[in-house]
Scaffold this active site. Structure first.
Site, PDB file in Angstrom:
ATOM      1  N   THR A 272      -3.230   6.076   1.050  1.00 14.55           N
ATOM      2  CA  THR A 272      -2.111   5.495   0.299  1.00 14.55           C
ATOM      3  C   THR A 272      -2.687   4.383  -0.562  1.00 14.55           C
ATOM      4  O   THR A 272      -3.205   3.396  -0.018  1.00 14.55           O
ATOM      5  CB  THR A 272      -1.047   4.906   1.244  1.00 14.55           C
ATOM      6  OG1 THR A 272      -0.627   5.929   2.140  1.00 14.55           O
ATOM      7  CG2 THR A 272       0.153   4.390   0.469  1.00 14.55           C
TER       8      THR A 272
ATOM      9  N   LYS B 185       5.173   8.698  -2.469  1.00 15.22           N
ATOM     10  CA  LYS B 185       4.916   7.990  -1.207  1.00 15.22           C
ATOM     11  C   LYS B 185       5.532   6.581  -1.234  1.00 15.22           C
ATOM     12  O   LYS B 185       6.217   6.171  -0.302  1.00 15.22           O
ATOM     13  CB  LYS B 185       3.406   7.915  -0.987  1.00 15.22           C
ATOM     14  CG  LYS B 185       2.953   7.051   0.160  1.00 15.22           C
ATOM     15  CD  LYS B 185       3.078   7.719   1.493  1.00 15.22           C
ATOM     16  CE  LYS B 185       2.739   6.767   2.624  1.00 15.22           C
ATOM     17  NZ  LYS B 185       2.966   7.328   3.928  1.00 15.22           N
TER      18      LYS B 185
ATOM     19  N   LYS C  99       2.072  -3.133   3.567  1.00 18.45           N
ATOM     20  CA  LYS C  99       1.142  -2.620   2.536  1.00 18.45           C
ATOM     21  C   LYS C  99       1.894  -1.719   1.544  1.00 18.45           C
ATOM     22  O   LYS C  99       1.773  -1.870   0.329  1.00 18.45           O
ATOM     23  CB  LYS C  99       0.024  -1.825   3.225  1.00 18.45           C
ATOM     24  CG  LYS C  99      -0.859  -1.082   2.241  1.00 18.45           C
ATOM     25  CD  LYS C  99      -1.778  -0.076   2.883  1.00 18.45           C
ATOM     26  CE  LYS C  99      -2.406   0.791   1.799  1.00 18.45           C
ATOM     27  NZ  LYS C  99      -3.299   1.822   2.314  1.00 18.45           N
TER      28      LYS C  99
HETATM   29  P1  NAD Z   1      -8.084   3.191   9.450  1.00 18.95           P
HETATM   30  O1  NAD Z   1      -8.384   1.779   9.130  1.00 18.95           O
HETATM   31  O2  NAD Z   1      -7.936   3.610  10.882  1.00 18.95           O
HETATM   32  O3  NAD Z   1      -9.189   4.147   8.772  1.00 18.95           O
HETATM   33  C1  NAD Z   1      -9.829   3.886   7.550  1.00 18.95           C
HETATM   34  C2  NAD Z   1     -11.317   4.212   7.750  1.00 18.95           C
HETATM   35  O4  NAD Z   1     -11.990   4.038   6.502  1.00 18.95           O
HETATM   36  C3  NAD Z   1     -12.014   3.277   8.770  1.00 18.95           C
HETATM   37  O5  NAD Z   1     -12.613   4.039   9.799  1.00 18.95           O
HETATM   38  C4  NAD Z   1     -13.033   2.514   7.929  1.00 18.95           C
HETATM   39  O6  NAD Z   1     -14.221   2.198   8.621  1.00 18.95           O
HETATM   40  C5  NAD Z   1     -13.284   3.498   6.806  1.00 18.95           C
HETATM   41  N1  NAD Z   1     -13.843   2.882   5.602  1.00 18.95           N
HETATM   42  C6  NAD Z   1     -13.523   1.690   5.046  1.00 18.95           C
HETATM   43  N2  NAD Z   1     -14.264   1.476   3.933  1.00 18.95           N
HETATM   44  C7  NAD Z   1     -15.076   2.555   3.799  1.00 18.95           C
HETATM   45  C8  NAD Z   1     -16.056   2.933   2.847  1.00 18.95           C
HETATM   46  N3  NAD Z   1     -16.375   2.135   1.812  1.00 18.95           N
HETATM   47  N4  NAD Z   1     -16.706   4.121   3.018  1.00 18.95           N
HETATM   48  C9  NAD Z   1     -16.397   4.928   4.075  1.00 18.95           C
HETATM   49  N5  NAD Z   1     -15.474   4.625   5.006  1.00 18.95           N
HETATM   50  C10 NAD Z   1     -14.806   3.459   4.861  1.00 18.95           C
HETATM   51  O7  NAD Z   1      -6.744   3.547   8.636  1.00 18.95           O
HETATM   52  P2  NAD Z   1      -5.774   4.811   8.851  1.00 18.95           P
HETATM   53  O8  NAD Z   1      -4.633   4.415   9.716  1.00 18.95           O
HETATM   54  O9  NAD Z   1      -6.585   6.013   9.189  1.00 18.95           O
HETATM   55  O10 NAD Z   1      -5.163   4.937   7.371  1.00 18.95           O
HETATM   56  C11 NAD Z   1      -5.897   5.521   6.316  1.00 18.95           C
HETATM   57  C12 NAD Z   1      -4.981   5.640   5.102  1.00 18.95           C
HETATM   58  O11 NAD Z   1      -3.840   6.437   5.454  1.00 18.95           O
HETATM   59  C13 NAD Z   1      -4.436   4.305   4.587  1.00 18.95           C
HETATM   60  O12 NAD Z   1      -4.442   4.337   3.176  1.00 18.95           O
HETATM   61  C14 NAD Z   1      -3.017   4.258   5.147  1.00 18.95           C
HETATM   62  O13 NAD Z   1      -2.158   3.486   4.363  1.00 18.95           O
HETATM   63  C15 NAD Z   1      -2.643   5.728   5.132  1.00 18.95           C
HETATM   64  N6  NAD Z   1      -1.619   6.126   6.113  1.00 18.95           N
HETATM   65  C16 NAD Z   1      -1.730   5.714   7.418  1.00 18.95           C
HETATM   66  C17 NAD Z   1      -0.736   6.104   8.321  1.00 18.95           C
HETATM   67  C18 NAD Z   1      -0.826   5.675   9.771  1.00 18.95           C
HETATM   68  O14 NAD Z   1       0.166   5.855  10.497  1.00 18.95           O
HETATM   69  N7  NAD Z   1      -1.947   5.166  10.242  1.00 18.95           N
HETATM   70  C19 NAD Z   1       0.337   6.906   7.909  1.00 18.95           C
HETATM   71  C20 NAD Z   1       0.376   7.340   6.594  1.00 18.95           C
HETATM   72  C21 NAD Z   1      -0.601   6.933   5.695  1.00 18.95           C
END
Ligand code: NAD
Length: 291
Positions: A87, A162, A237
């Site tokens: 997102t 979204k 966010k």
């Molecule tokens: P998260 O923080 O668990 O995962 C993100 C991952 O990206 C981490 O493991 C981090 O180490 C990695 N990362 C960060 N910078 C990086 C880079 N430069 N290169 C490679 N890896 C890198 O977050 P999440 O909950 O998995 O969410 C991911 C996305 O999905 C976000 O944009 C969030 O808004 C969206 N989202 C999350 C949910 C939810 O319920 N968790 C629901 C819908 C959408």
């Protein structure tokens, strides 16, 4: 297919695991993780994508996505597909789509709804912006990771869908919590309030499917001491992204603005960090009328 997967956090890891289960070869990269069960991990983003037919990113925000895109676009195979499921802000999605196009790479913005459970069970909903051709090419992967993919239009419209959806969600959750808080003061039993509203014109997903009052309606994070579910900070966010887009495009969103302020206060100056976004109900109960 060979699929490069970058960002294997709470959402990315189970999504990548479902691709492996469906028979694809997944090469993963994450700055914080060296191992993810069943995924071949590599040491750089470039290594994850150079032989891939498709790459998927699931990253925290637009700034990180832009920096990853700068690293991978020059080394991806021409004609490969880049699916961003994070997102992020509308502008980042549009600009990366243009950059990808210059490199001869198909790009779709494909943020998801459904959370960690949806990622684990392969029942996410994808909201997709990009060309017809890119959407068609990406669809079999959406079918593995999700239950539904809606092609919303040109690049950026997946992110637009979204943030509009989650602005509605933030506002209706607050309205639902306010109504419970007022009902308490008026001596209206919470169960009776649910029985009426869930079958009347005040119904919504927040009331009917994700009731913020404990032990009422279908099971929800409220029944588990507000352990997320969908965290208050993720809601903040998404509300901020809605306000960034509304500001840039001169769209009036007075309730979206107010919802952003309330979640900001809840997460940053009260005890909302680490709680489900429906914990707005106990938060409101502690607030005075003039807050
Ligand atoms: P998260 O923080 O668990 O995962 C993100 C991952 O990206 C981490 O493991 C981090 O180490 C990695 N990362 C960060 N910078 C990086 C880079 N430069 N290169 C490679 N890896 C890198 O977050 P999440 O909950 O998995 O969410 C991911 C996305 O999905 C976000 O944009 C969030 O808004 C969206 N989202 C999350 C949910 C939810 O319920 N968790 C629901 C819908 C959408």
């Amino acid at each position: 297919m060979i699929i490069g997967f970058i960002g294997l956090g709470n959402m990315g890891a189970p999504m990548a695991t479902n691709l492996v289960k469906a028979g694809h070869k997944v090469i993963g990269f994450d700055v914080a993780l060296n191992t993810v069960p069943n995924i071949t991990m590599v040491k750089t983003a470039a290594m994850a994508v150079q032989n891939a037919d498709a790459i998927i990113t699931m990253l925290p925000n637009g700034t990180v996505l832009r920096s990853v895109a700068d690293q991978i676009l020059p080394v991806m195979k021409r004609g490969a597909l880049f699916i961003d499921c994070s997102t992020v802000d509308f502008e980042s999605a549009r600009e990366i789509a243009d950059q990808a196009n210059n490199f001869g790479i198909m790009f779709v913005d494909a943020p998801v709804s459904g959370g960690i459970n949806g990622a684990a069970t392969g029942t996410l909903t994808f909201m997709v912006g990009g060309s017809d051709e890119s959407f068609k090419f990406a669809s079999p992967l959406f079918d593995i990771m999700g239950q539904k993919a809606v092609h919303c239009g040109a690049s950026g419209t997946g992110q637009a869908a979204k943030i509009c959806n989650n602005m509605i969600l933030g506002v209706t959750m607050i309205a639902t919590c306010e109504a419970f808080s007022l009902a308490d003061k008026l001596g209206l039993d919470r169960q009776k309030m649910f029985d009426v509203v869930s079958t009347s014109s005040g119904y919504s997903w927040s009331m009917n499917a994700y009731c913020p009052a404990p032990n009422i309606g279908p099971k929800s994070p409220a029944d588990n001491d507000y352990t997320p579910g969908f965290s208050a900070e993720l809601m903040l966010k998404d509300l901020r992204l809605s306000q960034q887009a509304a500001h840039a495009n001169n769209a009036p969103t007075p309730l979206g603005k107010m919802a952003t302020k309330l979640y900001e206060q809840f997460v940053e100056t009260a005890d909302g960090m680490g709680k489900d976004f429906s914990a707005m109900l106990p938060h409101l109960k502690k607030m005075g009328r003039d807050n």
